[in-house]
Design a protein around this motif. Sequence first.
Motif, PDB file in Angstrom:
ATOM      1  N   ASN A  77       2.533   8.890  -0.660  1.00 43.55           N
ATOM      2  CA  ASN A  77       2.771   7.751  -1.545  1.00 43.55           C
ATOM      3  C   ASN A  77       1.430   7.107  -1.886  1.00 43.55           C
ATOM      4  O   ASN A  77       0.385   7.489  -1.366  1.00 43.55           O
ATOM      5  CB  ASN A  77       3.741   6.742  -0.912  1.00 43.55           C
ATOM      6  N   LEU A 101       0.899   3.627  -1.826  1.00 45.69           N
ATOM      7  CA  LEU A 101       0.968   2.218  -1.455  1.00 45.69           C
ATOM      8  C   LEU A 101      -0.351   1.761  -0.840  1.00 45.69           C
ATOM      9  O   LEU A 101      -0.913   2.419   0.016  1.00 45.69           O
ATOM     10  CB  LEU A 101       2.103   1.995  -0.454  1.00 45.69           C
ATOM     11  N   LEU A 111       2.020  -3.239   2.330  1.00 48.28           N
ATOM     12  CA  LEU A 111       2.540  -2.990   3.673  1.00 48.28           C
ATOM     13  C   LEU A 111       2.861  -4.302   4.373  1.00 48.28           C
ATOM     14  O   LEU A 111       2.244  -5.325   4.115  1.00 48.28           O
ATOM     15  CB  LEU A 111       1.524  -2.208   4.501  1.00 48.28           C
ATOM     16  N   ASN A 133       4.276   4.009   7.657  1.00 52.04           N
ATOM     17  CA  ASN A 133       3.302   4.453   6.671  1.00 52.04           C
ATOM     18  C   ASN A 133       1.942   4.654   7.330  1.00 52.04           C
ATOM     19  O   ASN A 133       1.432   3.770   8.015  1.00 52.04           O
ATOM     20  CB  ASN A 133       3.162   3.418   5.550  1.00 52.04           C
ATOM     21  N   ILE A 149       6.176   0.206   5.868  1.00 53.47           N
ATOM     22  CA  ILE A 149       6.245   0.019   4.419  1.00 53.47           C
ATOM     23  C   ILE A 149       7.159  -1.168   4.140  1.00 53.47           C
ATOM     24  O   ILE A 149       8.202  -1.336   4.770  1.00 53.47           O
ATOM     25  CB  ILE A 149       6.816   1.279   3.727  1.00 53.47           C
ATOM     26  N   SER A 199       8.802   4.868  -2.423  1.00 47.34           N
ATOM     27  CA  SER A 199       7.849   5.886  -2.839  1.00 47.34           C
ATOM     28  C   SER A 199       8.417   6.654  -4.021  1.00 47.34           C
ATOM     29  O   SER A 199       9.623   6.854  -4.136  1.00 47.34           O
ATOM     30  CB  SER A 199       7.574   6.848  -1.684  1.00 47.34           C
ATOM     31  N   GLY A 223       0.182   7.846   3.344  1.00 47.05           N
ATOM     32  CA  GLY A 223      -0.085   6.892   2.276  1.00 47.05           C
ATOM     33  C   GLY A 223      -1.207   7.298   1.346  1.00 47.05           C
ATOM     34  O   GLY A 223      -1.564   8.472   1.202  1.00 47.05           O
TER      35      GLY A 223
END
Length: 411
Positions: free
Chosen positions: A40, A42, A47, A55, A79, A85, A124
């Motif tokens: 993902n 992120l 977070l 994550n 997450i 995601s 991540g």
Amino acid sequence: MAKLSSSNGLEKRPKLRFPGFDEPWKTNIFDEIFSLLPNNTLSRADLASCGDILNVHYGDVLIKYGSILDVESDEIPYITTGKESKKQCYLSDGDVIIADTAEDETVGKCTEIINTQNAKIEAGLHTIPCHPRTAYAPMFLGYYMNSPYYHKQLIPLMQGVKVLSVSKSNIGNTLISAPVSYSEQEKIVDLLHLLDCLMRKQQEVIDSLKKYKRGLLMHFFSDDTTRQWRQYTISQIGKVITGNTPPTNDRSNYDGDLMFCSPRDIGEQKYISSTEKRVSPKGFALGRPIPPSSVIVTCIGLIGKLGIATTDMITNQQINALIVSEDFDHEFIYYAFENFFPKYRSKVSMQTLPILSKSEFEKLLIKVPNLNVQHKISNYLAGMDKRIEQTQQELNVLQDLRRGIIQKLFI
């Protein structure tokens, strides 16, 4: 435990083997071993500490985690709920996460996931998660892919200037070597895991000792303790000398045997007995010498890094050195500074480049008891420092042992 063997023609064997194993290792291309998985994107801002999906951030792979990330025992941020995601893919036990970006050559560091409980875990931003197609002993890939033998393949593949990265396609062409025998893989893992556990325990002891020492500093220099102590300016405690740098365009000032202290030499050890740069007698004469037992303080940038000179030396202009007078214990003054400067730094941390000039340094106020009490306090704290140093040296021995074993254990 093991015996030495050498390469046999084109067959690849490590120098260090366990008894009963002598067959050559097998080498495969990365893409033959791994299937790449989606990650993902992120950021840390996405977070939080709630949610049910773990994550793994690339920064934690680089700094926080070792070769192995055990989901049950290692702390992993969650997450945030509501942030889904685009390509949700949970990692399995034995999957490997590679950090593909870093500010230095640590790019390519990886961690192998131990996820026996089948927790929901994702890789991540700036990571390359991958799944081994064939079975390896648990933790073998994590250890091997962080070895210098594998990492040296990545160095010519790194791209960028301030931030380095390695692409998936380039990593896909790297080589992975491993024993054919699953049992030999297990023995390698058992040895390295044992060393890691010993080092972790040793680090925990060091952290506990440092925490105890911080408590002692807070006790000895608390307002209740120092109420009857006398207050002095630094200029009353001794003579302050601000360093300078001999001209660098004249190489005859350098490459000698005399010590030239800069901030990078300060902070790791209490006593400064070596410096990165050395000067000649000519360069030394152009500096401002300080004698042994001088208390050295960084006063530009990260203010308050401390050390004690063990011999005559000169310093650069980022350092104020205090030559403590005979009426004071220089070791006590060192500890008084150790207690004082963290609070001082918090006050000036918002400045772009904090600077503590010589005149300002000389005006700082320090509370000091009589000389007998100074000796008692400094002796007690010095004893703690000695215990910490000895424990750190034991950890250093384990770290050196581990590095030496890895150099002979992998190919």
